[in-house]
Design a protein around this motif. Sequence first.
Motif, PDB file in Angstrom:
ATOM      1  N   GLN A  71      20.549  36.783 -46.769  1.00  0.00           N
ATOM      2  CA  GLN A  71      20.400  36.281 -45.397  1.00  0.00           C
ATOM      3  C   GLN A  71      20.439  34.751 -45.338  1.00  0.00           C
ATOM      4  O   GLN A  71      19.650  34.120 -44.642  1.00  0.00           O
ATOM      5  N   GLY A  72      21.379  34.162 -46.077  1.00  0.00           N
ATOM      6  CA  GLY A  72      21.544  32.714 -46.020  1.00  0.00           C
ATOM      7  C   GLY A  72      22.150  32.241 -44.716  1.00  0.00           C
ATOM      8  O   GLY A  72      21.996  31.088 -44.327  1.00  0.00           O
ATOM      9  N   LEU A  73      22.869  33.140 -44.046  1.00  0.00           N
ATOM     10  CA  LEU A  73      23.474  32.836 -42.752  1.00  0.00           C
ATOM     11  C   LEU A  73      23.047  33.892 -41.746  1.00  0.00           C
ATOM     12  O   LEU A  73      22.849  35.061 -42.104  1.00  0.00           O
ATOM     13  N   THR A  74      22.941  33.514 -40.493  1.00  0.00           N
ATOM     14  CA  THR A  74      22.747  34.520 -39.448  1.00  0.00           C
ATOM     15  C   THR A  74      24.057  35.269 -39.256  1.00  0.00           C
ATOM     16  O   THR A  74      25.132  34.814 -39.677  1.00  0.00           O
ATOM     17  N   ASP A  75      23.974  36.430 -38.617  1.00  0.00           N
ATOM     18  CA  ASP A  75      25.202  37.187 -38.335  1.00  0.00           C
ATOM     19  C   ASP A  75      26.172  36.362 -37.508  1.00  0.00           C
ATOM     20  O   ASP A  75      27.398  36.427 -37.719  1.00  0.00           O
ATOM     21  N   ARG A  76      25.659  35.587 -36.586  1.00  0.00           N
ATOM     22  CA  ARG A  76      26.532  34.756 -35.741  1.00  0.00           C
ATOM     23  C   ARG A  76      27.210  33.666 -36.560  1.00  0.00           C
ATOM     24  O   ARG A  76      28.404  33.404 -36.399  1.00  0.00           O
ATOM     25  N   GLN A  77      26.452  33.022 -37.439  1.00  0.00           N
ATOM     26  CA  GLN A  77      27.051  31.994 -38.287  1.00  0.00           C
ATOM     27  C   GLN A  77      28.137  32.582 -39.180  1.00  0.00           C
ATOM     28  O   GLN A  77      29.220  31.994 -39.327  1.00  0.00           O
ATOM     29  N   LEU A  78      27.862  33.727 -39.785  1.00  0.00           N
ATOM     30  CA  LEU A  78      28.853  34.336 -40.670  1.00  0.00           C
ATOM     31  C   LEU A  78      30.106  34.736 -39.910  1.00  0.00           C
ATOM     32  O   LEU A  78      31.230  34.488 -40.377  1.00  0.00           O
ATOM     33  N   SER A  79      29.963  35.336 -38.739  1.00  0.00           N
ATOM     34  CA  SER A  79      31.152  35.732 -37.972  1.00  0.00           C
ATOM     35  C   SER A  79      31.921  34.506 -37.491  1.00  0.00           C
ATOM     36  O   SER A  79      33.151  34.535 -37.412  1.00  0.00           O
ATOM     37  N   ASN A  80      31.225  33.415 -37.191  1.00  0.00           N
ATOM     38  CA  ASN A  80      31.906  32.165 -36.861  1.00  0.00           C
ATOM     39  C   ASN A  80      32.722  31.656 -38.043  1.00  0.00           C
ATOM     40  O   ASN A  80      33.882  31.246 -37.889  1.00  0.00           O
TER      41      ASN A  80
ATOM     42  N   PRO B  15      34.693  20.162 -27.032  1.00  0.00           N
ATOM     43  CA  PRO B  15      33.403  20.123 -27.725  1.00  0.00           C
ATOM     44  C   PRO B  15      33.325  21.174 -28.827  1.00  0.00           C
ATOM     45  O   PRO B  15      33.919  22.242 -28.731  1.00  0.00           O
ATOM     46  N   ILE B  16      32.579  20.849 -29.883  1.00  0.00           N
ATOM     47  CA  ILE B  16      32.381  21.782 -30.985  1.00  0.00           C
ATOM     48  C   ILE B  16      31.319  22.807 -30.580  1.00  0.00           C
ATOM     49  O   ILE B  16      30.226  22.446 -30.145  1.00  0.00           O
ATOM     50  N   LEU B  17      31.632  24.086 -30.736  1.00  0.00           N
ATOM     51  CA  LEU B  17      30.759  25.145 -30.234  1.00  0.00           C
ATOM     52  C   LEU B  17      29.570  25.419 -31.153  1.00  0.00           C
ATOM     53  O   LEU B  17      28.539  25.910 -30.700  1.00  0.00           O
ATOM     54  N   ALA B  18      29.714  25.140 -32.450  1.00  0.00           N
ATOM     55  CA  ALA B  18      28.623  25.383 -33.397  1.00  0.00           C
ATOM     56  C   ALA B  18      28.864  24.537 -34.639  1.00  0.00           C
ATOM     57  O   ALA B  18      30.024  24.315 -35.030  1.00  0.00           O
ATOM     58  N   PRO B  19      27.801  24.060 -35.312  1.00  0.00           N
ATOM     59  CA  PRO B  19      27.976  23.182 -36.480  1.00  0.00           C
ATOM     60  C   PRO B  19      28.822  23.803 -37.580  1.00  0.00           C
ATOM     61  O   PRO B  19      29.617  23.104 -38.225  1.00  0.00           O
ATOM     62  N   GLU B  20      28.671  25.109 -37.817  1.00  0.00           N
ATOM     63  CA  GLU B  20      29.389  25.742 -38.925  1.00  0.00           C
ATOM     64  C   GLU B  20      30.898  25.789 -38.708  1.00  0.00           C
ATOM     65  O   GLU B  20      31.660  26.022 -39.651  1.00  0.00           O
ATOM     66  N   LEU B  21      31.342  25.539 -37.485  1.00  0.00           N
ATOM     67  CA  LEU B  21      32.780  25.575 -37.220  1.00  0.00           C
ATOM     68  C   LEU B  21      33.500  24.388 -37.826  1.00  0.00           C
ATOM     69  O   LEU B  21      34.696  24.467 -38.122  1.00  0.00           O
ATOM     70  N   LEU B  22      32.809  23.278 -38.015  1.00  0.00           N
ATOM     71  CA  LEU B  22      33.441  22.104 -38.623  1.00  0.00           C
ATOM     72  C   LEU B  22      32.919  21.821 -40.026  1.00  0.00           C
ATOM     73  O   LEU B  22      33.393  20.917 -40.679  1.00  0.00           O
ATOM     74  N   ASP B  23      31.966  22.580 -40.485  1.00  0.00           N
ATOM     75  CA  ASP B  23      31.383  22.324 -41.797  1.00  0.00           C
ATOM     76  C   ASP B  23      31.175  23.647 -42.525  1.00  0.00           C
ATOM     77  O   ASP B  23      30.130  23.873 -43.136  1.00  0.00           O
TER      78      ASP B  23
END
Length: 408
Positions: free
Chosen positions: A229-238, A88-96
């Motif tokens: 702040q276009g991305l959360t810290d979690r999104q950016l680190s992902n 399963p994909i863990l977060a949307p930003e991982l594939l996009d």
Amino acid sequence: MTAPQAPASEESPHEAPLPHYPFSTRGDRLAPELHELRGRCPVARVSTNSGDEAWLVTGYELTQHVLRDRAFARSVLAEADSPGQDAPILAPELLDAMNHLQKAGLRDEVLKSLGRNQPELPADWVEAMTREGLEAMVREGGPGDLQHHFAEWVAGQCMCRLLGLPFEDHAWLAVRADLDLTMVTPTHEELARNWEEIRVYMHEHMAARRPGEPRGLADRLADLNAAHQGLTDRQLSNIVSVLFVSGYEDFASFLGVGAFNLLQHPEVMSGLRDRPETMPQCVEELLRCSVVLGNAIPRFVTQDARLGSAEVKKGEMVLLSLDAVNYDTAAFSDPEGFDPTRSPNPHLRFGYGRHHCPGAHLVRRQSDIAFRVLLDRLPGIRLAVPPSEVPWHPDRMAIMAAGIPVTW
């Protein structure tokens, strides 16, 4: 070998189990099932590692169509109820990742770092670094392992320098990158825990930066994101984790499989030593013929459409085998042959049209340099074992030799 299924109709449902894709994760040949499919049924129904079903595309023109037509998209891949290839994909930003970067105003910074100039990776540094890896192999004595001292060394050095990561952390990162792109064997929980370790590492690395004094691309993205702040810290680190894992794994895979293929053509290596300026054209042929995809490029059907002889429905998954496509006789004369002067060479290794890999320039430029150094430093290099005895890691999304024994 299980015969791949032709598209089924409502009146003629599948009676036999669907063939299971992927068919092979070896880099020494294209799986024979893919050859058969491309000639008999270039859009075929298969089952995936996740237990879902998909349409596997192996034809060149059909793949161009999927990559060009907006009826096929990648962005819905992370939706919870979407079919999957593997875990399963863990977060949307991982594939996009690139779309998320674009919406956050960060995409241009990534493209600048990966573009033609690549300021973090000057040619003299890449040359010296490649030579350093080969010198270490020579000091250890033969037979040496070209996968370790060349493919993984060059890919790891380039990606750490590009992102601004300390190379002494490379071994720790590489183990986790390898596991992340391993299919079937790890549990979903193991993969999630492994990914979180990579993500936390990237988060802590960026959190320790000095604003305005970037060590590399990761810090520059963090500085830019802090302002908007276009991305959360979690999104950016992902996303930074994706940049490392995909960049390192794909580059190490190609350098290894490419070197394996090149070593089987001593006459080509001799010609390249005499005329090193022809290396870029040879790299294009290596990109075409190297079997490096353990899985496939996924797309989702956004509206009912016709794809070859198949009627594909909204929500279904389409898998593109770029390895098979690059052996299509409809696009390449004598695709089984290795022709370092092939021109034109319209391979789809980096996708097509608007779906073009942002790392294409990096792979082309750094491979050109690395292969030139390899042939210059070790003019007598050759495989130390028959090609059939080179071992391959099982179940890798980016096909990787477990070792390439060489002597010189």
